[in-house]
Write an enzyme that holds these catalytic residues in place. Structure first.
Site, PDB file in Angstrom:
ATOM      1  N   LYS A   1      26.623  67.289 -58.583  1.00  0.00           N
ATOM      2  CA  LYS A   1      27.906  66.743 -58.126  1.00  0.00           C
ATOM      3  C   LYS A   1      28.251  67.240 -56.724  1.00  0.00           C
ATOM      4  O   LYS A   1      28.692  66.468 -55.865  1.00  0.00           O
ATOM      5  CB  LYS A   1      29.015  67.139 -59.115  1.00  0.00           C
ATOM      6  CG  LYS A   1      30.413  66.622 -58.775  1.00  0.00           C
ATOM      7  CD  LYS A   1      30.500  65.114 -58.909  1.00  0.00           C
ATOM      8  CE  LYS A   1      31.896  64.574 -58.584  1.00  0.00           C
ATOM      9  NZ  LYS A   1      32.833  64.730 -59.692  1.00  0.00           N
TER      10      LYS A   1
ATOM     11  N   GLU B   1      27.990  64.003 -69.965  1.00  0.00           N
ATOM     12  CA  GLU B   1      28.046  64.044 -68.499  1.00  0.00           C
ATOM     13  C   GLU B   1      26.905  64.894 -67.945  1.00  0.00           C
ATOM     14  O   GLU B   1      26.360  64.602 -66.873  1.00  0.00           O
ATOM     15  CB  GLU B   1      29.394  64.595 -68.028  1.00  0.00           C
ATOM     16  CG  GLU B   1      30.581  63.676 -68.264  1.00  0.00           C
ATOM     17  CD  GLU B   1      30.700  62.564 -67.230  1.00  0.00           C
ATOM     18  OE1 GLU B   1      29.844  62.472 -66.324  1.00  0.00           O
ATOM     19  OE2 GLU B   1      31.674  61.782 -67.336  1.00  0.00           O
TER      20      GLU B   1
ATOM     21  N   ARG C   1      28.140  58.010 -53.463  1.00  0.00           N
ATOM     22  CA  ARG C   1      28.876  58.601 -54.585  1.00  0.00           C
ATOM     23  C   ARG C   1      28.992  57.651 -55.768  1.00  0.00           C
ATOM     24  O   ARG C   1      29.271  58.078 -56.893  1.00  0.00           O
ATOM     25  CB  ARG C   1      30.256  59.065 -54.110  1.00  0.00           C
ATOM     26  CG  ARG C   1      31.008  59.885 -55.153  1.00  0.00           C
ATOM     27  CD  ARG C   1      32.208  60.592 -54.572  1.00  0.00           C
ATOM     28  NE  ARG C   1      32.966  61.284 -55.622  1.00  0.00           N
ATOM     29  CZ  ARG C   1      33.989  62.088 -55.388  1.00  0.00           C
ATOM     30  NH1 ARG C   1      34.386  62.314 -54.151  1.00  0.00           N
ATOM     31  NH2 ARG C   1      34.621  62.666 -56.387  1.00  0.00           N
TER      32      ARG C   1
ATOM     33  N   ARG D   1      54.509  65.306 -49.879  1.00  0.00           N
ATOM     34  CA  ARG D   1      53.401  64.774 -49.075  1.00  0.00           C
ATOM     35  C   ARG D   1      52.171  65.674 -49.066  1.00  0.00           C
ATOM     36  O   ARG D   1      51.312  65.555 -48.197  1.00  0.00           O
ATOM     37  CB  ARG D   1      53.842  64.476 -47.638  1.00  0.00           C
ATOM     38  CG  ARG D   1      54.896  63.379 -47.555  1.00  0.00           C
ATOM     39  CD  ARG D   1      55.110  62.896 -46.126  1.00  0.00           C
ATOM     40  NE  ARG D   1      56.017  61.787 -46.114  1.00  0.00           N
ATOM     41  CZ  ARG D   1      57.338  61.882 -45.957  1.00  0.00           C
ATOM     42  NH1 ARG D   1      57.881  63.088 -45.826  1.00  0.00           N
ATOM     43  NH2 ARG D   1      58.093  60.811 -45.950  1.00  0.00           N
TER      44      ARG D   1
END
Length: 415
Positions: free
Chosen positions: A279, A237, A293, A173
């Protein structure tokens, strides 16, 4: 930057300029965001592999609603792990690829100060981004004694980062993760922001989570071992981020582009730093992709369709994004949003990166069929991220299929 919802449903965004195998011991394999950019300029002299290197690190702070962490960019970034509280973790694991670790593992361990880590090795490429690989990595972590207080370091490119982040978010988890990106794409984009995912069948990143890293370490020295094609793939990018950021960064990239070499980390560093800032800024304002975003998907709608249409075998991710940038520039021009001069300027910079794999054989009907399957489509409606000018973006839903088809045919005709 402003974000505005228009009556027609479009969102406009303008960016203000920001200046600012079993688990084995690794030794066995070695024989605010407000853009709190705290410049950590350390000039050190260090002898590494017979060369003296000046180290200059920059520390950016991601401060979002649900997380806060540092992104360290520059030569010597791996050394930031020396101040990271590694001692509080029960065990440290490194997820990586064999060839990459053989080349850089010793230096990473030496500079990071890590004494005892366990490696989990996976094959390179998109074939490792699967639920089956998640199961395998989790089993190896368990076999190596990983508990809830373990730390996982993702040392690799976008595939390793996505896979490692997803495993860390789901193993028992959730365990902590550090991202140590080793490609241009990963350093300027995918390692920052906490988005993790694996592919399911032909669908890219279909199953994923948001799991911010505790730290990101982007050292351009590792880029010196990239092949030319992989290096160029990452630069698409960087071009994307320059389009988002605005005229100043775009102009700087145009001026410096021919000097950018993977073999010269010093020349790369200012460009990488500015791209990462874009970013970091967006993630700090919209960590969970509620609105702003989405601008980071510029070029990705066409790009993901191209990757899926060719079964992820023809394009590197950045190459698909390169075609996507050309596509949305033409789309913006056909919609009357982007002027011809700006469109041609964007296309010229994309083309300067280098040759792209061909798309002339791909049927426009097939690409249009795949577009609504993009995970960012809502109710089958595609939200196109379209430049209005360099530094200003509009998100436009419901672009007529005929216009999309025409834009794709335009770029198919470009040689």
């Amino acid at each position: 930057m402003f974000l505005m919802i228009h009556p027609a449903g479009a969102i406009r965004v303008r960016f203000s300029q920001v200046r600012v195998s079993a688990v084995r011991s690794c030794s066995n394999w070695l024989g605010r965001s407000k853009l709190l950019a705290t410049r950590k300029g350390q000039r050190r002299r260090k002898k590494d592999e017979g060369q003296t290197t000046n180290l200059l690190m920059h520390r950016l702070r991601v401060t979002a609603d649900k997380s806060a962490y540092d992104v360290v960019v520059g030569r010597g970034a791996w050394r930031a792990l020396r101040r990271f509280p590694v001692a509080r973790y029960s065990r440290v694991f490194v997820l990586t690829e064999r060839a990459l670790w053989n080349r850089w593992g010793k230096q990473f361990l030496r500079e990071s100060g890590l004494k005892r880590v366990h490696c989990v090795l996976v094959p390179p490429g998109e074939t490792s981004k699967t639920l089956k690989m998640v199961e395998r990595v989790a089993s190896e972590l368990l076999e190596g004694g990983a508990d809830r207080r373990a730390l996982l370091i993702a040392f690799g490119g976008g595939v390793i980062g996505d896979l490692g982040g997803f495993v860390a978010s789901t193993y028992m988890r959730g365990i902590d993760c550090v991202q140590a990106p080793t490609t241009v794409v990963a350093q300027v984009d995918s390692a920052v922001g906490g988005k993790t995912a694996v592919n399911v069948g032909a669908m890219k990143n279909l199953v994923g989570t948001f799991h911010p890293p505790r730290l990101v370490l982007a050292d351009p020295v590792v880029l010196t071992s990239l092949g030319d094609r992989a290096f160029r793939s990452g630069l698409y990018e960087v071009v994307k981020h320059a389009i988002l950021d605005g005229p100043a960064f775009f102009l700087e990239l145009e001026a410096r582009f021919d000097s950018l070499r993977s073999s010269d980390p010093e020349s790369l560093e200012p460009v990488l730093l500015q791209a990462v800032k874009v970013k970091v800024d967006v993630v700090g304002r919209d960590e969970r992709e509620a609105g702003l975003r989405r601008v980071l998907n510029l070029g990705h709608t066409f790009g993901h369709a191209l990757e899926e249409a060719t079964a992820y075998r023809r394009f590197l991710h950045g190459e698909a994004v390169g075609w996507g940038l050309l596509g949305v520039a033409r789309l913006g021009q056909r919609l009357g949003l982007l002027g011809r001069d700006e469109s041609e300027r964007v296309a010229a910079l994309v083309r300067r990166v280098g040759p792209l794999p061909p798309i002339q054989d791909l049927a426009p009907a097939k690409i249009l069929e795949l577009l609504p399957r993009d995970k960012k489509a809502i109710g089958g409606r595609i939200h196109w991220v379209v430049p209005e000018r360099i530094g200003k973006i509009r998100i436009v839903p419901d672009v007529p299929a005929a216009v999309v088809r025409a834009a794709f045919r335009d770029i198919q005709g470009q040689v």
